[in-house]
Design a protein around this motif. Structure first.
Motif, short mmCIF file in Angstrom:
data_model
loop_
_atom_site.label_atom_id
_atom_site.label_comp_id
_atom_site.label_asym_id
_atom_site.label_seq_id
_atom_site.Cartn_x
_atom_site.Cartn_y
_atom_site.Cartn_z
N ASN A 62 0.91 -1.23 0.03
CA ASN A 62 -0.06 -0.02 0.01
C ASN A 62 0.86 1.45 -0.01
OD1 ASN A 62 -2.48 -1.35 0.25
ND2 ASN A 62 -2.25 -1.98 2.44
N THR B 73 -5.14 3.24 -6.95
CA THR B 73 -4.48 3.74 -5.76
C THR B 73 -5.00 3.13 -4.41
OG1 THR B 73 -3.50 5.69 -7.03
CG2 THR B 73 -2.84 5.20 -4.76
N ARG B 74 -6.32 3.36 -4.41
CA ARG B 74 -6.97 3.10 -3.20
C ARG B 74 -7.90 1.97 -3.18
NH1 ARG B 74 -2.87 4.91 -0.32
NH2 ARG B 74 -2.33 7.05 -0.78
#
Length: 351
Positions: A96, A110-111
């Motif tokens: 992460n 990304t998230r």
């Protein structure tokens, strides 16, 4: 005829010389990027004890930007511990990121949660450095390759055997390999199985995390040739991570050089070898044996000391502690990456 079988019968491969320079330019003209990494940072906490909340952070990847286009191979090269594998794992979202963006195939992943990543991972796969560690020793190769086909409904149960046979054939293994276990294969054969698993979904992007570093030199050449052939057949895009500049040169259209968590130089393969501008890149090229005496030899550099700790990188240019050309500005001011096809992060680039 299955999709994989139809790929085996295709002809008209591109000549090897088009895999550098010209191909890299063609893939970038009038196309949207397949992958955009924007100011990526991936840090790891340093824990001083079992119950500690952390006493610092390892800056494995620190403000890295990278753009890749469909059909090209970007080589990522640097010393062990510079953050190459962390970039690959962050792109795959196995790690992460602290901050930054990862945009793959026009999606900002990304998230993304693990549930959101499930369909994305059929379009991006990874080949690991240690093929034995990445294979379940208790499962036959047939089941390793068949299970994803069934779970993701890529083939009917009546077609699975034929699909697995086609995969094995594509990577140069006999059909009988499916009934064997990982320990019954050599290192090169196990890596072929890892490649078969990676291409199973017909992905757009494959992250190759030092796929040949644990193999003998002769086997390395075979695996690199296999990767190039599969790229032509399946229209693959590679991020090829390695600490060996020779392997990166053979397969890459573009090379990014990393040092202590940052990319310090980025250029097309032929241009980088012909005219390296960063002192660290020159160091890597000098360490690579050159069999052709007619080629231009760069002035030898003398490098002192070891790479600093990524937990406490030096101020200014991170290479200044080992660079023979460092000046006062290098110790105080961090260089910015220049624009253009041959980009370099150095206050005083080499001629």
């Amino acid at each position: 005829m299955t999709k994989l079988e139809s790929l085996e019968t295709r002809h008209g491969k591109q000549p090897l010389e088009t895999r550098h320079g010209k191909q890299s330019l063609e893939t970038r003209q009038n196309k949207q990027p397949l992958l955009q990494v924007e100011r990526l940072k991936t840090y790891y906490p340093i824990r001083s004890g079992v119950f500690s909340n952390g006493s610092g952070r390892i800056k494995a990847v620190d403000d890295v930007s990278l753009t890749m286009y469909e059909g090209e191979t970007v080589g990522l090269v640097g010393e062990s511990g510079c953050g190459k594998s962390t970039i690959g794992r962050s792109i795959m979202r196995l790690e992460n990121p602290e901050s930054g963006r990862i945009i793959f195939d026009n999606e900002d992943i990304t998230r993304y949660s693990q549930r959101q990543l499930k369909p994305v991972r059929t379009r991006m796969q990874m080949i690991f450095q240690d093929p034995y560690a990445s294979l379940n020793p208790k499962i036959r190769i047939y089941d390793t390759l068949a299970e994803p086909l069934i779970v993701h409904k890529l083939a009917r149960r009546s077609e699975v055997q034929r699909e697995v046979d086609s995969l094995l054939n594509l990577v140069g293994l006999p059909r009988s390999s499916g009934s064997r276990y990982p320990h019954e294969f050599s290192g090169g054969q196990r890596q072929r199985i890892g490649i078969a698993r990676a291409i199973l979904f017909r992905p757009k992007l494959i992250v190759c995390d030092e796929p040949v570093s644990a193999l003998d030199v002769s086997i390395q050449a075979q695996i690199l040739n296999l990767l190039q052939d599969l790229q032509d057949e399946l229209k693959l895009t590679y991020l090829f991570i390695s600490h060996g500049i020779g392997a990166v040169k053979q397969i890459s259209t573009t090379i990014a050089v990393m040092y202590l968590g940052q990319i310090v130089e980025l250029a097309q393969t032929e241009e980088l070898f012909r005219n390296p501008k960063h002192p660290y890149t020159r160091l890597l090229l000098n360490a690579h044996p050159q069999p052709d005496p007619t080629l231009r030899m760069h002035k030898k550099m003398i490098i002192h000391g070891d790479m600093p700790s990524p937990a406490d990188p030096p101020a200014g240019c991170r290479f200044h502690t080992r660079c023979p050309y460092a000046q006062e500005r290098c110790r105080k001011e961090e260089p910015r990456m220049t624009a253009g096809r041959h980009a370099v992060a150095c206050h005083y680039p080499l001629a």
